[in-house]
Design a protein around this motif. Sequence first.
Motif, PDB file in Angstrom:
ATOM      1  N   ALA A  88       0.832  -1.207   0.000  1.00 25.07           N
ATOM      2  CA  ALA A  88       0.000   0.000   0.000  1.00 25.07           C
ATOM      3  C   ALA A  88       0.859   1.247   0.000  1.00 25.07           C
ATOM      4  O   ALA A  88       0.591   2.208  -0.725  1.00 25.07           O
ATOM      5  N   ARG A  89       1.919   1.240   0.830  1.00 22.79           N
ATOM      6  CA  ARG A  89       2.816   2.403   0.873  1.00 22.79           C
ATOM      7  C   ARG A  89       3.548   2.577  -0.464  1.00 22.79           C
ATOM      8  O   ARG A  89       3.739   3.700  -0.928  1.00 22.79           O
ATOM      9  N   ALA A  92       1.049   4.084  -2.870  1.00 20.51           N
ATOM     10  CA  ALA A  92       0.799   5.484  -2.532  1.00 20.51           C
ATOM     11  C   ALA A  92       1.964   6.367  -2.997  1.00 20.51           C
ATOM     12  O   ALA A  92       1.748   7.467  -3.521  1.00 20.51           O
ATOM     13  N   THR A  93       3.183   5.881  -2.835  1.00 18.76           N
ATOM     14  CA  THR A  93       4.359   6.631  -3.276  1.00 18.76           C
ATOM     15  C   THR A  93       4.335   6.830  -4.787  1.00 18.76           C
ATOM     16  O   THR A  93       4.644   7.913  -5.289  1.00 18.76           O
ATOM     17  N   VAL A  96       1.638   9.540  -5.871  1.00 19.40           N
ATOM     18  CA  VAL A  96       1.917  10.955  -5.611  1.00 19.40           C
ATOM     19  C   VAL A  96       3.171  11.445  -6.322  1.00 19.40           C
ATOM     20  O   VAL A  96       3.441  12.632  -6.343  1.00 19.40           O
TER      21      VAL A  96
END
Length: 97
Positions: A88-89, A92-93, A96
């Motif tokens: 998930a991280r 997300a990275t 963005v």
Amino acid sequence: MTENPSLAGKPTVVVTSRGGSYKEGTPQHGDDHVQGYLQQALGVGLGLDVTFIVPELTMAPIMPAMAELVPLFETSRNESLAAADFHARQLATQLVA
């Protein structure tokens, strides 16, 4: 390989769970046909970069006959939660950036 190169290499996470286990050394080892099928369809067929997160032994906490497997379930659950958090991280990275 896929005829749609826009999908090639896209990260894909498949999250599923199992009441038992298909790991080596278990009575059901080798009986998991779903993960192989999904890898073939998504990875080979569509060219996606497929990762599986599969917590196992999810029935152990509620089935008395599986009580001795609860520690293995807890380990599997914790590893799966950590993997989900990591992916998930990572996603997300990428979103963005």
